[in-house]
Design a protein around this motif. Structure first.
Motif, PDB file in Angstrom:
ATOM      1  N   SER A 189       0.837  -1.201   0.000  1.00  0.00           N
ATOM      2  CA  SER A 189       0.000   0.000   0.000  1.00  0.00           C
ATOM      3  C   SER A 189       0.867   1.245   0.000  1.00  0.00           C
ATOM      4  CB  SER A 189      -0.932  -0.005   1.218  1.00  0.00           C
ATOM      5  OG  SER A 189      -0.481   0.819   2.225  1.00  0.00           O
ATOM      6  N   GLN A 190       0.244   2.353  -0.371  1.00  0.00           N
ATOM      7  CA  GLN A 190       0.964   3.619  -0.450  1.00  0.00           C
ATOM      8  C   GLN A 190       1.143   4.247   0.929  1.00  0.00           C
ATOM      9  OE1 GLN A 190      -0.954   6.494  -2.965  1.00  0.00           O
ATOM     10  NE2 GLN A 190       0.907   7.672  -3.290  1.00  0.00           N
ATOM     11  N   ASP A 191       0.215   3.950   1.853  1.00  0.00           N
ATOM     12  CA  ASP A 191       0.216   4.630   3.143  1.00  0.00           C
ATOM     13  C   ASP A 191       0.602   3.748   4.326  1.00  0.00           C
ATOM     14  OD1 ASP A 191      -0.751   6.953   1.871  1.00  0.00           O
ATOM     15  OD2 ASP A 191      -2.812   6.215   2.012  1.00  0.00           O
ATOM     16  N   GLY A 192       0.651   2.432   4.137  1.00  0.00           N
ATOM     17  CA  GLY A 192       0.897   1.543   5.262  1.00  0.00           C
ATOM     18  C   GLY A 192       2.191   1.829   5.991  1.00  0.00           C
TER      19      GLY A 192
ATOM     20  N   ALA B 255      -2.411   1.634   9.707  1.00  0.00           N
ATOM     21  CA  ALA B 255      -1.416   0.875   8.942  1.00  0.00           C
ATOM     22  C   ALA B 255      -1.993  -0.471   8.508  1.00  0.00           C
ATOM     23  CB  ALA B 255      -0.155   0.666   9.787  1.00  0.00           C
ATOM     24  N   VAL B 256      -2.707  -1.135   9.427  1.00  0.00           N
ATOM     25  CA  VAL B 256      -3.332  -2.408   9.086  1.00  0.00           C
ATOM     26  C   VAL B 256      -4.432  -2.192   8.053  1.00  0.00           C
ATOM     27  CG1 VAL B 256      -4.660  -4.360   9.982  1.00  0.00           C
ATOM     28  CG2 VAL B 256      -2.766  -3.416  11.319  1.00  0.00           C
ATOM     29  N   GLU B 257      -5.222  -1.140   8.230  1.00  0.00           N
ATOM     30  CA  GLU B 257      -6.294  -0.847   7.274  1.00  0.00           C
ATOM     31  C   GLU B 257      -5.732  -0.565   5.882  1.00  0.00           C
ATOM     32  OE1 GLU B 257      -9.853   1.112   9.995  1.00  0.00           O
ATOM     33  OE2 GLU B 257      -8.240   2.400   9.268  1.00  0.00           O
ATOM     34  N   ALA B 258      -4.616   0.169   5.827  1.00  0.00           N
ATOM     35  CA  ALA B 258      -4.033   0.526   4.536  1.00  0.00           C
ATOM     36  C   ALA B 258      -3.642  -0.708   3.735  1.00  0.00           C
ATOM     37  CB  ALA B 258      -2.809   1.422   4.746  1.00  0.00           C
ATOM     38  N   VAL B 259      -3.236  -1.772   4.435  1.00  0.00           N
ATOM     39  CA  VAL B 259      -2.850  -3.009   3.754  1.00  0.00           C
ATOM     40  C   VAL B 259      -4.058  -3.922   3.531  1.00  0.00           C
ATOM     41  CG1 VAL B 259      -1.474  -5.109   3.942  1.00  0.00           C
ATOM     42  CG2 VAL B 259      -0.488  -2.915   4.627  1.00  0.00           C
ATOM     43  N   ALA B 260      -4.906  -4.047   4.548  1.00  0.00           N
ATOM     44  CA  ALA B 260      -5.987  -5.029   4.501  1.00  0.00           C
ATOM     45  C   ALA B 260      -7.200  -4.586   3.690  1.00  0.00           C
ATOM     46  CB  ALA B 260      -6.425  -5.381   5.924  1.00  0.00           C
ATOM     47  N   ASN B 261      -7.569  -3.317   3.765  1.00  0.00           N
ATOM     48  CA  ASN B 261      -8.796  -2.866   3.092  1.00  0.00           C
ATOM     49  C   ASN B 261      -8.793  -3.117   1.587  1.00  0.00           C
ATOM     50  OD1 ASN B 261      -9.942  -2.065   5.479  1.00  0.00           O
ATOM     51  ND2 ASN B 261      -9.483   0.108   5.233  1.00  0.00           N
ATOM     52  N   PRO B 262      -7.711  -2.775   0.862  1.00  0.00           N
ATOM     53  CA  PRO B 262      -7.727  -3.035  -0.586  1.00  0.00           C
ATOM     54  C   PRO B 262      -7.807  -4.519  -0.942  1.00  0.00           C
ATOM     55  CG  PRO B 262      -6.012  -1.447  -0.012  1.00  0.00           C
ATOM     56  CD  PRO B 262      -6.497  -2.044   1.270  1.00  0.00           C
ATOM     57  N   ILE B 263      -7.326  -5.376  -0.041  1.00  0.00           N
ATOM     58  CA  ILE B 263      -7.338  -6.821  -0.320  1.00  0.00           C
ATOM     59  C   ILE B 263      -8.709  -7.428  -0.049  1.00  0.00           C
ATOM     60  CG2 ILE B 263      -6.367  -9.049   0.361  1.00  0.00           C
ATOM     61  CD1 ILE B 263      -3.771  -7.598   1.057  1.00  0.00           C
ATOM     62  N   PHE B 264      -9.284  -7.113   1.108  1.00  0.00           N
ATOM     63  CA  PHE B 264     -10.517  -7.781   1.528  1.00  0.00           C
ATOM     64  C   PHE B 264     -11.786  -6.971   1.266  1.00  0.00           C
ATOM     65  CE2 PHE B 264      -7.116  -9.466   4.271  1.00  0.00           C
ATOM     66  CZ  PHE B 264      -7.176 -10.801   3.873  1.00  0.00           C
ATOM     67  N   LEU B 265     -11.650  -5.657   1.085  1.00  0.00           N
ATOM     68  CA  LEU B 265     -12.825  -4.807   0.846  1.00  0.00           C
ATOM     69  C   LEU B 265     -12.576  -3.877  -0.344  1.00  0.00           C
ATOM     70  CD1 LEU B 265     -13.388  -3.774   4.584  1.00  0.00           C
ATOM     71  CD2 LEU B 265     -14.614  -5.580   3.351  1.00  0.00           C
TER      72      LEU B 265
ATOM     73  N   GLU C 168     -16.616   2.610   2.220  1.00  0.00           N
ATOM     74  CA  GLU C 168     -16.125   3.034   3.526  1.00  0.00           C
ATOM     75  C   GLU C 168     -15.471   1.849   4.244  1.00  0.00           C
ATOM     76  OE1 GLU C 168     -19.274   4.804   5.728  1.00  0.00           O
ATOM     77  OE2 GLU C 168     -19.488   6.510   4.367  1.00  0.00           O
ATOM     78  N   PRO C 169     -14.344   1.370   3.745  1.00  0.00           N
ATOM     79  CA  PRO C 169     -13.685   0.213   4.370  1.00  0.00           C
ATOM     80  C   PRO C 169     -13.080   0.579   5.725  1.00  0.00           C
ATOM     81  CG  PRO C 169     -12.288   1.134   2.659  1.00  0.00           C
ATOM     82  CD  PRO C 169     -13.592   1.887   2.589  1.00  0.00           C
ATOM     83  N   THR C 170     -13.204  -0.300   6.696  1.00  0.00           N
ATOM     84  CA  THR C 170     -12.660  -0.085   8.035  1.00  0.00           C
ATOM     85  C   THR C 170     -12.050  -1.374   8.560  1.00  0.00           C
ATOM     86  OG1 THR C 170     -14.708  -0.712   9.161  1.00  0.00           O
ATOM     87  CG2 THR C 170     -14.467   1.617   8.534  1.00  0.00           C
ATOM     88  N   LEU C 171     -11.288  -1.255   9.650  1.00  0.00           N
ATOM     89  CA  LEU C 171     -10.717  -2.435  10.289  1.00  0.00           C
ATOM     90  C   LEU C 171     -11.829  -3.350  10.791  1.00  0.00           C
ATOM     91  CD1 LEU C 171      -8.213  -3.948  11.391  1.00  0.00           C
ATOM     92  CD2 LEU C 171      -8.493  -2.634  13.503  1.00  0.00           C
ATOM     93  N   GLY C 172     -12.900  -2.764  11.339  1.00  0.00           N
ATOM     94  CA  GLY C 172     -14.009  -3.564  11.830  1.00  0.00           C
ATOM     95  C   GLY C 172     -14.665  -4.389  10.727  1.00  0.00           C
ATOM     96  N   ALA C 173     -14.779  -3.791   9.538  1.00  0.00           N
ATOM     97  CA  ALA C 173     -15.375  -4.514   8.411  1.00  0.00           C
ATOM     98  C   ALA C 173     -14.459  -5.630   7.936  1.00  0.00           C
ATOM     99  CB  ALA C 173     -15.677  -3.540   7.278  1.00  0.00           C
ATOM    100  N   VAL C 174     -13.157  -5.403   7.923  1.00  0.00           N
ATOM    101  CA  VAL C 174     -12.198  -6.456   7.571  1.00  0.00           C
ATOM    102  C   VAL C 174     -12.305  -7.599   8.574  1.00  0.00           C
ATOM    103  CG1 VAL C 174      -9.745  -7.045   7.411  1.00  0.00           C
ATOM    104  CG2 VAL C 174     -10.579  -4.925   6.395  1.00  0.00           C
ATOM    105  N   ARG C 175     -12.364  -7.255   9.837  1.00  0.00           N
ATOM    106  CA  ARG C 175     -12.488  -8.255  10.897  1.00  0.00           C
ATOM    107  C   ARG C 175     -13.738  -9.105  10.693  1.00  0.00           C
ATOM    108  NH1 ARG C 175     -15.875  -7.195  14.819  1.00  0.00           N
ATOM    109  NH2 ARG C 175     -15.918  -8.487  16.702  1.00  0.00           N
ATOM    110  N   SER C 176     -14.861  -8.466  10.408  1.00  0.00           N
ATOM    111  CA  SER C 176     -16.113  -9.212  10.205  1.00  0.00           C
ATOM    112  C   SER C 176     -16.036 -10.103   8.972  1.00  0.00           C
ATOM    113  CB  SER C 176     -17.282  -8.227  10.071  1.00  0.00           C
ATOM    114  OG  SER C 176     -17.462  -7.485  11.257  1.00  0.00           O
TER     115      SER C 176
END
Length: 260
Positions: free
Chosen positions: A158-161, A189-199, A204-212
């Protein structure tokens, strides 16, 4: 600390306890650190920057030699003032070409290396931070290397992680620690990497949404690491880590008994 040297009496007595680190600017570090500050200011025009950022009294700039006045500056109400001065000097040096020579021949890179050597050998609780633009609390080499490895891995995804990881480190270990900011940047930092992969399609991707998503779809994913049977391990450990990170950020909302 990264060095292993011990004084003779400690070696003779077999002392193995970690060395006590010195806060603020102890007497044995005062002269070499102040001399370093004078050298840095004599090579680069940084006095004005320090005075402006730290809101120092006008007598510094109005003195016959502002560099010497600042290098000997004391504020009895703020024992950290000179470490703050060093912190701003490093920020100023970071804005210069690290290999270009100052007015008296020293490069910004050489000055940073010299300061880090002084602080390390003197047992200071502070060191030049990984970004070379300020001070942070001293950490062991393993943590420092882990940070760099994580930043490099994040930058590939990611660009921001990586940026958020550096901000988290600075907030956690800076001379004015900010735990809330450190935690917030860690989550980002986790959102920057995880959101593009899983959401990838979520507005409006968030850590909570990735977790769910991972919690509800545990059977859809597997890890490269094998379990004890030799099969690809499940993602339970990842889900639990995300749960811990998500639930641990207690200050997202104010007013509750555990909001701080």
């Amino acid at each position: 600390m990264t060095r292993t040297w011990r004084r003779l009496t400690d070696r003779l007595n077999g002392k193995q306890d970690p060395e006590v680190l010195y806060e603020e600017l102890p007497d044995h570090l005062a002269v070499p650190v102040r001399q370093w500050a004078l050298q840095a200011m004599s090579n680069y025009v940084l006095v004005g920057l320090v005075c402006l950022r730290l809101r120092l009294p006008s007598r510094v700039l109005n003195s016959h030699s502002p560099e010497e006045t600042l290098a000997n500056y004391v504020d009895k109400s703020n024992p950290m003032i000179f470490m703050e001065i060093i912190d701003v000097l490093l920020a100023g040096l970071a804005d210069t070409n690290p290999y270009s020579q100052g007015s008296r021949g020293a490069t910004a890179r050489e000055l940073r290396q010299e300061l880090d050597f002084i602080l390390t050998e003197g047992g200071s609780a502070y060191m030049v931070n990984p970004d070379q633009n300020g001070l942070c609390r001293r950490v062991n080499e393993t943590l420092r290397q882990s940070l760099e490895a994580a930043v490099q891995a994040a930058d590939k995804q990611s660009q921001d992680g990586g940026t958020h990881l550096r901000e988290a480190f600075a907030a956690a270990y800076g001379i004015s620690p900010n735990p809330s900011a450190a935690y917030s940047h860690s989550v980002k930092a986790v959102e920057a990497v995880a959101n593009p992969i899983f959401l990838p399609k979520s507005p409006e991707p968030t850590l909570g949404a990735v977790r769910s998503t991972l919690d509800q779809g545990r059977n859809k994913y597997e890890m490269v690491v094998q379990d004890r049977t030799g099969a690809p391990a499940g993602i339970n450990a990842v889900v639990e880590l995300l749960n811990l990170l998500w639930h641990g950020q207690r200050d997202r909302h104010a007013g509750g008994p555990t909001s701080q």
